[in-house]
Write a protein that holds these residues in place. Structure first.
Motif, short mmCIF file in Angstrom:
data_model
loop_
_atom_site.label_atom_id
_atom_site.label_comp_id
_atom_site.label_asym_id
_atom_site.label_seq_id
_atom_site.Cartn_x
_atom_site.Cartn_y
_atom_site.Cartn_z
N ASP A 107 0.84 -1.19 0.00
CA ASP A 107 0.00 0.00 0.00
C ASP A 107 0.89 1.25 0.00
O ASP A 107 1.82 1.36 0.81
CB ASP A 107 -0.87 -0.04 1.27
N LEU A 157 0.44 4.41 0.86
CA LEU A 157 0.45 5.25 2.06
C LEU A 157 1.30 4.61 3.16
O LEU A 157 2.11 5.28 3.82
CB LEU A 157 -0.99 5.46 2.57
N ARG A 158 1.16 3.30 3.32
CA ARG A 158 1.94 2.62 4.35
C ARG A 158 3.43 2.69 4.04
O ARG A 158 4.26 2.86 4.93
CB ARG A 158 1.48 1.15 4.45
N ARG A 212 4.77 6.48 4.74
CA ARG A 212 4.60 7.07 6.07
C ARG A 212 5.91 7.26 6.85
O ARG A 212 6.13 8.32 7.41
CB ARG A 212 3.63 6.23 6.90
N GLU A 271 -8.27 5.43 -3.78
CA GLU A 271 -8.83 6.50 -2.96
C GLU A 271 -7.82 7.07 -1.96
O GLU A 271 -7.72 8.29 -1.78
CB GLU A 271 -10.06 5.96 -2.21
N VAL A 272 -7.07 6.19 -1.33
CA VAL A 272 -6.13 6.61 -0.29
C VAL A 272 -5.04 7.53 -0.85
O VAL A 272 -4.44 8.34 -0.12
CB VAL A 272 -5.51 5.37 0.42
N THR A 279 -5.81 11.51 -0.52
CA THR A 279 -6.14 12.11 0.78
C THR A 279 -5.09 13.14 1.20
O THR A 279 -3.95 13.10 0.75
CB THR A 279 -6.21 11.02 1.86
N GLU A 331 -3.80 13.28 4.06
CA GLU A 331 -2.76 12.56 4.81
C GLU A 331 -1.68 12.05 3.86
O GLU A 331 -0.48 12.15 4.13
CB GLU A 331 -3.36 11.37 5.58
N PHE A 332 -2.12 11.50 2.74
CA PHE A 332 -1.15 10.97 1.77
C PHE A 332 -0.27 12.09 1.20
O PHE A 332 0.96 11.97 1.13
CB PHE A 332 -1.88 10.24 0.65
#
Lengths: 285, 285
Positions: free
Chosen positions: A137, A139-140, A143, A164-165, A168, A170-171
């Protein structure tokens, strides 16, 4: 027999491609993956029923994702590609000898394997020694990273699906953090034309302008994507895509391209008034 | 009930619009004329089954046909529009107070009457006192004319249909003759993307470069036209569309537009490499 691929994404508009045969069809842990062969578009990949790339026009999308930032940042050594399982972005990146490392983080290994088997013209560059593939993933992956990349290219699916992620706040904040002080983020930015897509464009732009000091949008003609009018985001900590554009043709910059060229680099940022208004509307929010 | 309009122009690609109702259907002496109503594109006109204009994106095509030459030629007083029975080109022209005369030559009166009845947002400008409508074949109209117009805009159908005569060397030669020494000819130039259209682009460009000392091509995103990537020809006796472009915003030039703007004027001439190669190939022939 007539076999037609029909996207049906917009319930009241349809774009269909006549297909000779279905070459591949598999449901992975993440999505439905299909590869078809057609006369007009050559072979093409669809994920969850949406066209991701066709042999006929993938050069447009991939050249615009890569050569725009590479003609602005003077010294790109490390690149992160998130998504991009078809390999088209990587194929354009490996043309630059100056790049030392290309991390590719694709959530779905099956996409890469299917493209290697059936779309070698885009996927072959995964074999380049500078390319490091990770199936995870996005985003993971990003991070924990700080100050690592000169360029991040986000080549995901649409914001209403698996990707979708990657749309965001956050991303985008994590991308900012993972970029070096002169780093650039490029993302696919959807289409401004149909109303539901235009709303997506505004949402993306609002988040990017909140995350980066410089956030401009540029465009290209990608006929196999909805409306054919496609946008890209250029977000940056320091470099401006026009003010810092290296207009001269250095020896190492004379790459063979079929869509991108230097006058077009500037022209791509000259957006129609209705698109500017869409973007301006959210810049103050 | 589902009612779908399907163009089927390219036998292996299809673009379809879901239709609420058919508002008008008539076979004239020249062609089949239909007007439909849809959610996504609003009302739209088709001639012999091909989309000519939709309420949603006609502003793109019409603004690009008119405001590009009007921002180059400093003193347009007399204009000839050939075709353009929907009135969109005329609507953009009448915004300029400096224009004294607009001759419109449309072969098919029924197109004008149908658009006046069902597409008033484009057709209403035919009522402007400067507009003179003639229902006649464009070539026959222009043949006897010398040194008459500052600007000619050719807004016909595709070269494989009724509009064929508007794509001949004889017609372009007559346009040259009917233009004043500083005159400009604008024509719709088809799309470069699908192979059969690209061949048409080359044929048109070969004839225009043979007829005019200055012949450049510019582009726009018109989603309802095949591939969404549409070209226009700027052919001129004296003015260059970029070197003679009036970049400053004069008071009389502050027109409300939704697609055209001054940076975009320049950007529209920055063609993709593959399109430049298509055009270059025939320029020497």
């Amino acid at each position: 027999m007539d076999l037609w691929f029909s996207e049906g994404k917009h319930q009241s508009v349809d774009f269909s491609i006549k297909v000779n045969q279905q070459l591949y069809s598999q449901k992975s842990a993440f999505q439905q993956i299909d590869i078809f062969e057609s006369d007009v578009f050559g072979r093409f990949l669809s994920l969850d029923g949406e066209v991701m790339m066709t042999e006929k026009d993938e050069f447009i999308y991939h050249e615009m994702m890569v050569h725009v930032p590479m003609s602005v940042h003077p010294d790109v050594k490390t690149v992160l590609v998130i998504g991009g399982g078809d390999g088209g972005v990587v194929r354009e990146l490996v043309k630059y000898n100056s790049i030392a490392l290309i991390d590719v983080v694709e959530i779905d290994e099956l996409v890469v394997r299917a493209c290697e088997a059936f779309l070698p013209a885009t996927a072959a560059s995964f074999q380049d020694a500078r390319v490091h593939l990770t199936f995870q993933d996005g985003l993971r992956f990003i991070r924990p990273l700080y100050d690592r990349y000169d360029l991040i290219i986000v080549d995901g699916t649409d914001p209403n699906g698996l990707g979708e992620v990657l749309f965001t706040k956050e991303f985008y904040g994590n991308c900012y953090k993972a970029l070096r002080p002169e780093g650039i983020l490029i993302n696919q930015h959807e289409s401004p034309f149909y109303q539901q897509d235009a709303i997506a464009v505004q949402k993306i732009h609002r988040k990017l302008t909140a995350s980066f000091p410089i956030s401009l949008v540029y465009q290209a003609h990608v006929p196999s994507y909805p409306s054919g009018h496609w946008l890209f985001g250029f977000s940056s900590k320091r470099y401006h895509p026009l003010a810092d554009f290296k207009d001269s043709e250095g020896a190492d910059r004379q790459l063979a391209t079929r869509y991108y060229n230097r006058p077009l680099h500037k022209g791509a940022f000259a957006l129609p008034t209705y698109v500017k208004e869409l973007l301006d509307y959210v810049e103050d929010k």
